[in-house]
Design a protein around this motif. Structure first.
Motif, PDB file in Angstrom:
ATOM      1  N   PRO A   3       0.815  -1.212   0.000  1.00  0.00           N
ATOM      2  CA  PRO A   3       0.000   0.000   0.000  1.00  0.00           C
ATOM      3  C   PRO A   3       0.848   1.259   0.000  1.00  0.00           C
ATOM      4  CG  PRO A   3      -0.806  -1.568   1.621  1.00  0.00           C
ATOM      5  CD  PRO A   3       0.516  -2.084   1.139  1.00  0.00           C
ATOM      6  N   GLU A   4       0.392   2.238  -0.800  1.00  0.00           N
ATOM      7  CA  GLU A   4       1.031   3.547  -0.808  1.00  0.00           C
ATOM      8  C   GLU A   4       0.648   4.304   0.458  1.00  0.00           C
ATOM      9  OE1 GLU A   4       3.049   5.115  -2.855  1.00  0.00           O
ATOM     10  OE2 GLU A   4       3.092   3.882  -4.661  1.00  0.00           O
ATOM     11  N   GLU A   5       1.242   5.454   0.600  1.00  0.00           N
ATOM     12  CA  GLU A   5       0.887   6.353   1.673  1.00  0.00           C
ATOM     13  C   GLU A   5      -0.551   6.840   1.502  1.00  0.00           C
ATOM     14  OE1 GLU A   5       2.911   6.742  -1.257  1.00  0.00           O
ATOM     15  OE2 GLU A   5       4.338   8.080  -0.276  1.00  0.00           O
ATOM     16  N   ILE A   6      -0.970   7.782   2.334  1.00  0.00           N
ATOM     17  CA  ILE A   6      -2.285   8.397   2.146  1.00  0.00           C
ATOM     18  C   ILE A   6      -2.289   9.154   0.825  1.00  0.00           C
ATOM     19  CG2 ILE A   6      -3.934  10.093   3.055  1.00  0.00           C
ATOM     20  CD1 ILE A   6      -2.806   9.488   5.840  1.00  0.00           C
ATOM     21  N   VAL A   7      -3.294   8.915   0.016  1.00  0.00           N
ATOM     22  CA  VAL A   7      -3.424   9.568  -1.285  1.00  0.00           C
ATOM     23  C   VAL A   7      -4.477  10.661  -1.194  1.00  0.00           C
ATOM     24  CG1 VAL A   7      -4.299   9.243  -3.634  1.00  0.00           C
ATOM     25  CG2 VAL A   7      -2.592   7.669  -2.706  1.00  0.00           C
ATOM     26  N   VAL A   8      -4.134  11.856  -1.648  1.00  0.00           N
ATOM     27  CA  VAL A   8      -5.076  12.965  -1.759  1.00  0.00           C
ATOM     28  C   VAL A   8      -5.301  13.220  -3.243  1.00  0.00           C
ATOM     29  CG1 VAL A   8      -5.551  15.381  -1.225  1.00  0.00           C
ATOM     30  CG2 VAL A   8      -4.267  13.969   0.405  1.00  0.00           C
ATOM     31  N   VAL A   9      -6.565  13.194  -3.661  1.00  0.00           N
ATOM     32  CA  VAL A   9      -6.919  13.393  -5.059  1.00  0.00           C
ATOM     33  C   VAL A   9      -7.324  14.847  -5.248  1.00  0.00           C
ATOM     34  CG1 VAL A   9      -8.356  12.618  -6.978  1.00  0.00           C
ATOM     35  CG2 VAL A   9      -7.777  11.025  -5.118  1.00  0.00           C
ATOM     36  N   GLY A  10      -6.504  15.609  -5.972  1.00  0.00           N
ATOM     37  CA  GLY A  10      -6.821  17.003  -6.244  1.00  0.00           C
ATOM     38  C   GLY A  10      -5.850  17.949  -5.585  1.00  0.00           C
ATOM     39  N   ALA A  11      -5.166  18.781  -6.390  1.00  0.00           N
ATOM     40  CA  ALA A  11      -4.155  19.709  -5.876  1.00  0.00           C
ATOM     41  C   ALA A  11      -4.628  21.147  -5.905  1.00  0.00           C
ATOM     42  CB  ALA A  11      -2.854  19.561  -6.673  1.00  0.00           C
ATOM     43  N   GLY A  12      -5.936  21.355  -5.685  1.00  0.00           N
ATOM     44  CA  GLY A  12      -6.418  22.699  -5.408  1.00  0.00           C
ATOM     45  C   GLY A  12      -6.142  23.053  -3.962  1.00  0.00           C
ATOM     46  N   ILE A  13      -6.658  24.179  -3.521  1.00  0.00           N
ATOM     47  CA  ILE A  13      -6.313  24.658  -2.173  1.00  0.00           C
ATOM     48  C   ILE A  13      -6.816  23.710  -1.089  1.00  0.00           C
ATOM     49  CG2 ILE A  13      -8.353  26.141  -1.980  1.00  0.00           C
ATOM     50  CD1 ILE A  13      -4.751  26.847  -0.666  1.00  0.00           C
ATOM     51  N   ILE A  14      -7.940  23.019  -1.315  1.00  0.00           N
ATOM     52  CA  ILE A  14      -8.423  22.065  -0.309  1.00  0.00           C
ATOM     53  C   ILE A  14      -7.445  20.899  -0.194  1.00  0.00           C
ATOM     54  CG2 ILE A  14     -10.284  20.512   0.344  1.00  0.00           C
ATOM     55  CD1 ILE A  14     -11.110  23.405   0.536  1.00  0.00           C
ATOM     56  N   ARG A  55      -2.420   1.666  -8.476  1.00  0.00           N
ATOM     57  CA  ARG A  55      -1.650   1.669  -7.229  1.00  0.00           C
ATOM     58  C   ARG A  55      -2.600   1.371  -6.085  1.00  0.00           C
ATOM     59  NH1 ARG A  55       2.660   6.763  -7.644  1.00  0.00           N
ATOM     60  NH2 ARG A  55       3.704   5.993  -9.518  1.00  0.00           N
ATOM     61  N   LEU A  56      -2.030   0.928  -4.993  1.00  0.00           N
ATOM     62  CA  LEU A  56      -2.815   0.602  -3.811  1.00  0.00           C
ATOM     63  C   LEU A  56      -2.516   1.620  -2.713  1.00  0.00           C
ATOM     64  CD1 LEU A  56      -4.791  -1.599  -2.777  1.00  0.00           C
ATOM     65  CD2 LEU A  56      -2.797  -2.739  -1.759  1.00  0.00           C
ATOM     66  N   ALA A  57      -3.562   2.186  -2.139  1.00  0.00           N
ATOM     67  CA  ALA A  57      -3.403   3.194  -1.082  1.00  0.00           C
ATOM     68  C   ALA A  57      -4.031   2.703   0.210  1.00  0.00           C
ATOM     69  CB  ALA A  57      -4.051   4.504  -1.508  1.00  0.00           C
ATOM     70  N   ARG A  58      -3.432   3.058   1.334  1.00  0.00           N
ATOM     71  CA  ARG A  58      -4.027   2.717   2.628  1.00  0.00           C
ATOM     72  C   ARG A  58      -5.326   3.483   2.830  1.00  0.00           C
ATOM     73  NH1 ARG A  58      -1.473   4.474   6.963  1.00  0.00           N
ATOM     74  NH2 ARG A  58      -0.009   5.842   5.886  1.00  0.00           N
ATOM     75  N   ARG A  59      -5.264   4.805   2.593  1.00  0.00           N
ATOM     76  CA  ARG A  59      -6.437   5.665   2.719  1.00  0.00           C
ATOM     77  C   ARG A  59      -6.407   6.710   1.618  1.00  0.00           C
ATOM     78  NH1 ARG A  59      -5.465   6.951   8.926  1.00  0.00           N
ATOM     79  NH2 ARG A  59      -3.373   6.488   8.168  1.00  0.00           N
ATOM     80  N   VAL A  60      -7.580   7.197   1.258  1.00  0.00           N
ATOM     81  CA  VAL A  60      -7.710   8.147   0.153  1.00  0.00           C
ATOM     82  C   VAL A  60      -8.607   9.299   0.590  1.00  0.00           C
ATOM     83  CG1 VAL A  60      -8.524   8.496  -2.212  1.00  0.00           C
ATOM     84  CG2 VAL A  60      -7.416   6.340  -1.593  1.00  0.00           C
ATOM     85  N   VAL A  61      -8.212  10.521   0.226  1.00  0.00           N
ATOM     86  CA  VAL A  61      -9.043  11.706   0.436  1.00  0.00           C
ATOM     87  C   VAL A  61      -9.400  12.272  -0.935  1.00  0.00           C
ATOM     88  CG1 VAL A  61      -9.212  14.002   1.457  1.00  0.00           C
ATOM     89  CG2 VAL A  61      -7.863  12.219   2.609  1.00  0.00           C
ATOM     90  N   VAL A  62     -10.682  12.360  -1.225  1.00  0.00           N
ATOM     91  CA  VAL A  62     -11.157  12.919  -2.487  1.00  0.00           C
ATOM     92  C   VAL A  62     -11.382  14.412  -2.295  1.00  0.00           C
ATOM     93  CG1 VAL A  62     -12.958  12.877  -4.259  1.00  0.00           C
ATOM     94  CG2 VAL A  62     -12.219  10.743  -3.155  1.00  0.00           C
ATOM     95  N   ALA A  63     -10.545  15.218  -2.936  1.00  0.00           N
ATOM     96  CA  ALA A  63     -10.639  16.683  -2.863  1.00  0.00           C
ATOM     97  C   ALA A  63     -10.484  17.246  -4.272  1.00  0.00           C
ATOM     98  CB  ALA A  63      -9.565  17.242  -1.935  1.00  0.00           C
ATOM     99  N   ALA A  74     -13.672  15.652   0.874  1.00  0.00           N
ATOM    100  CA  ALA A  74     -13.408  17.048   1.238  1.00  0.00           C
ATOM    101  C   ALA A  74     -13.657  17.896  -0.007  1.00  0.00           C
ATOM    102  CB  ALA A  74     -11.970  17.220   1.725  1.00  0.00           C
ATOM    103  N   PHE A  75     -14.924  18.195  -0.275  1.00  0.00           N
ATOM    104  CA  PHE A  75     -15.249  18.949  -1.489  1.00  0.00           C
ATOM    105  C   PHE A  75     -16.623  19.607  -1.353  1.00  0.00           C
ATOM    106  CE2 PHE A  75     -16.605  14.536  -2.363  1.00  0.00           C
ATOM    107  CZ  PHE A  75     -17.929  14.717  -2.745  1.00  0.00           C
ATOM    108  N   GLY A  76     -16.946  20.463  -2.337  1.00  0.00           N
ATOM    109  CA  GLY A  76     -18.252  21.104  -2.371  1.00  0.00           C
ATOM    110  C   GLY A  76     -18.310  22.427  -1.637  1.00  0.00           C
ATOM    111  N   HIS A  77     -17.214  23.160  -1.572  1.00  0.00           N
ATOM    112  CA  HIS A  77     -17.152  24.409  -0.797  1.00  0.00           C
ATOM    113  C   HIS A  77     -17.700  25.615  -1.551  1.00  0.00           C
ATOM    114  CE1 HIS A  77     -14.282  21.717   1.164  1.00  0.00           C
ATOM    115  NE2 HIS A  77     -14.355  22.469   2.241  1.00  0.00           N
ATOM    116  N   GLY A  78     -18.092  25.453  -2.806  1.00  0.00           N
ATOM    117  CA  GLY A  78     -18.678  26.554  -3.553  1.00  0.00           C
ATOM    118  C   GLY A  78     -17.752  27.751  -3.648  1.00  0.00           C
ATOM    119  N   HIS A  79     -18.225  28.918  -3.213  1.00  0.00           N
ATOM    120  CA  HIS A  79     -17.450  30.161  -3.266  1.00  0.00           C
ATOM    121  C   HIS A  79     -16.417  30.243  -2.144  1.00  0.00           C
ATOM    122  CE1 HIS A  79     -20.331  32.405  -6.004  1.00  0.00           C
ATOM    123  NE2 HIS A  79     -21.020  31.335  -5.664  1.00  0.00           N
TER     124      HIS A  79
END
Length: 414
Positions: A5-16, A245-253, A375-380
């Motif tokens: 397993p990879e480290e924690i994966v965060v999907v999305g490199a915006g500010i969140i 790839r295999l990740a232990r945990r994933v954050v969708v942002a 971690a998404f849907g923050h609008g403005h």
């Protein structure tokens, strides 16, 4: 496929995603951030640069429902819906109208206010640790009104803020001119928000926060993720190029694209895309003292170190339609009238995708499938609430005590 397993994966490199990665890396976690373009290159690069801690009102309660019919008559006005997109939008629009029910007002307002209070303290901490506090100014902002009637229509919203302890000052005449010289006399009233803050440039600020996350050990890789497949050993990540790839945990942002990944996990989240437009003029285009909001027209003018940004409004039109830059041109022309000394030459037009949920609250919660978090849907309010979201996701992943109640932000609330 990688079997370890990879480290924690965060999907999305915006500010969140950047703030999630920074918080996890600070906690000693191994974090890798994936994005199809780069760090703070898409929607997070072109926003109005505001840290809008004094703006907790849900969108459906900002007088929008009353103004909606008139706005929809103007295809270049504050809110536009292409007729061909209306059938697809209808379920979201129904939920949005339902969110405007006065019975839901207090719950939505209190949830947003709690997140805003956390956001203000978390940004103070993260910016201090990252050495970016000097990129934040505290000059406040002004909401501008063109008549006594328009101003009085805004008063219920200010009353709600007052109950939450949010400071503001109603201004007119010489006081308004002092706060922002050079305004058109058509603006008869204003409300000054002293706790409103501004970053120097949202793209540069986000990249500076990422540089700090990298110092803490976070890594970035450019890649497009097509699907997430949870299993007994973690989550398999399927990339567009066919690798996995295999990740232990994933954050969708992943901002406005997040609901597509969530749908593949069995979470149906009614996220819609508010397409926002702007024009960034060169530095020196106007002596702008602080951010101005032209309330009746649905757009703002923001002072950046890299220029003067004129934009906002809402076009509910999804992810696939081509940009309609007539909208940014219309705002620029209005800004020329509202700020008579504005130099409108040499501007750069832009369009971005705000990820918006009907009740104006983001999703900050575990997914239905274990090991995945949203971690998404923050609008403005993505920039405003990013540091708080990063803190909350870190606490969720590490099973730490949460500083606020996350029930209003759970994924299955719809």
């Amino acid at each position: 496929m990688n079997t370890a397993p990879e480290e924690i994966v965060v999907v999305g490199a915006g500010i969140i995603g950047i703030c999630v990665a920074a918080n996890l890396a600070e906690a000693g976690e191994r974090v890798i951030l994936y994005d199809r373009t780069g760090i703070c290159e898409e929607t997070s690069s072109g926003n109005a640069a505001a840290l809008a801690f004094s703006d907790p009102l849900p969108l459906a309660h900002k007088g929008m429902l009353r103004k909606l019919p008139g706005w929809l008559m103007d295809p270049l006005g504050p809110l536009a819906i292409p007729p061909a997109y209306l059938p697809q939008l209808a379920p979201w629009l129904f939920r949005f109208l339902k969110a405007g029910n006065p019975k839901l007002f207090e719950a939505g307002l209190n949830a947003q206010a709690a997140l805003m209070r956390l956001a203000e303290s978390e940004w103070a901490g993260l910016a201090g640790r990252a050495g970016t506090a000097g990129m934040i100014s505290s000059n406040g902002a002004i909401d501008l009104f063109e008549s006594e009637a328009e101003f009085r229509g805004s008063l219920p919203g200010w009353d709600a803020r007052e109950k939450l302890g949010i400071p503001f000052e109603h201004v007119a005449g010489s006081r308004l001119a002092e706060l922002q010289p050079g305004l058109s006399p058509r603006f008869t009233h204003g409300t000054f928000q002293p706790t409103w803050k501004q970053v120097a440039d949202p793209k540069l600020f986000g990249q500076a926060i990422w540089a700090y996350a990298e110092q803490q050990g976070a890594r970035f890789e450019r890649a497009t993720i097509q699907a997430l497949e949870p299993g007994g050993n973690g989550t398999t990540i399927r990339f567009k190029d066919g690798t996995t790839r295999l990740a232990r945990r994933v954050v969708v942002a992943a901002g406005a694209w997040s609901h597509q990944l969530a749908a593949g996990l069995g979470d149906r989240i009614p996220l819609e895309t508010e397409r926002g437009y702007n024009t960034t003029l060169p530095p020196g285009a106007f002596d702008l003292k602080r951010q101005l909001t032209f309330v009746g027209h649905g757009f703002v003018v923001s002072p950046l170190t890299t220029g003067v940004r004129i934009g906002g409004a809402v076009e509910l039109a999804g992810l696939k339609r081509p940009p309609n830059y007539a909208r940014s041109k219309a705002m620029l022309e209005k800004a020329r009238q509202f700020l008579p000394g504005l130099k409108t030459e040499g501007g750069r037009e832009w369009m971005g995708y705000r990820p918006s949920l009907p009740d104006s609250l983001p999703v900050i919660s575990p997914a239905k499938r274990p090991g995945i978090f949203y971690a998404f849907g923050h609008g403005h309010l993505g920039l405003t609430q990013a540091a708080a979201t990063g803190r909350l996701i870190r606490d969720l992943l590490l099973a730490q005590t949460l500083p606020i109640d996350l029930q209003p932000f759970v994924a299955n609330r719809f």
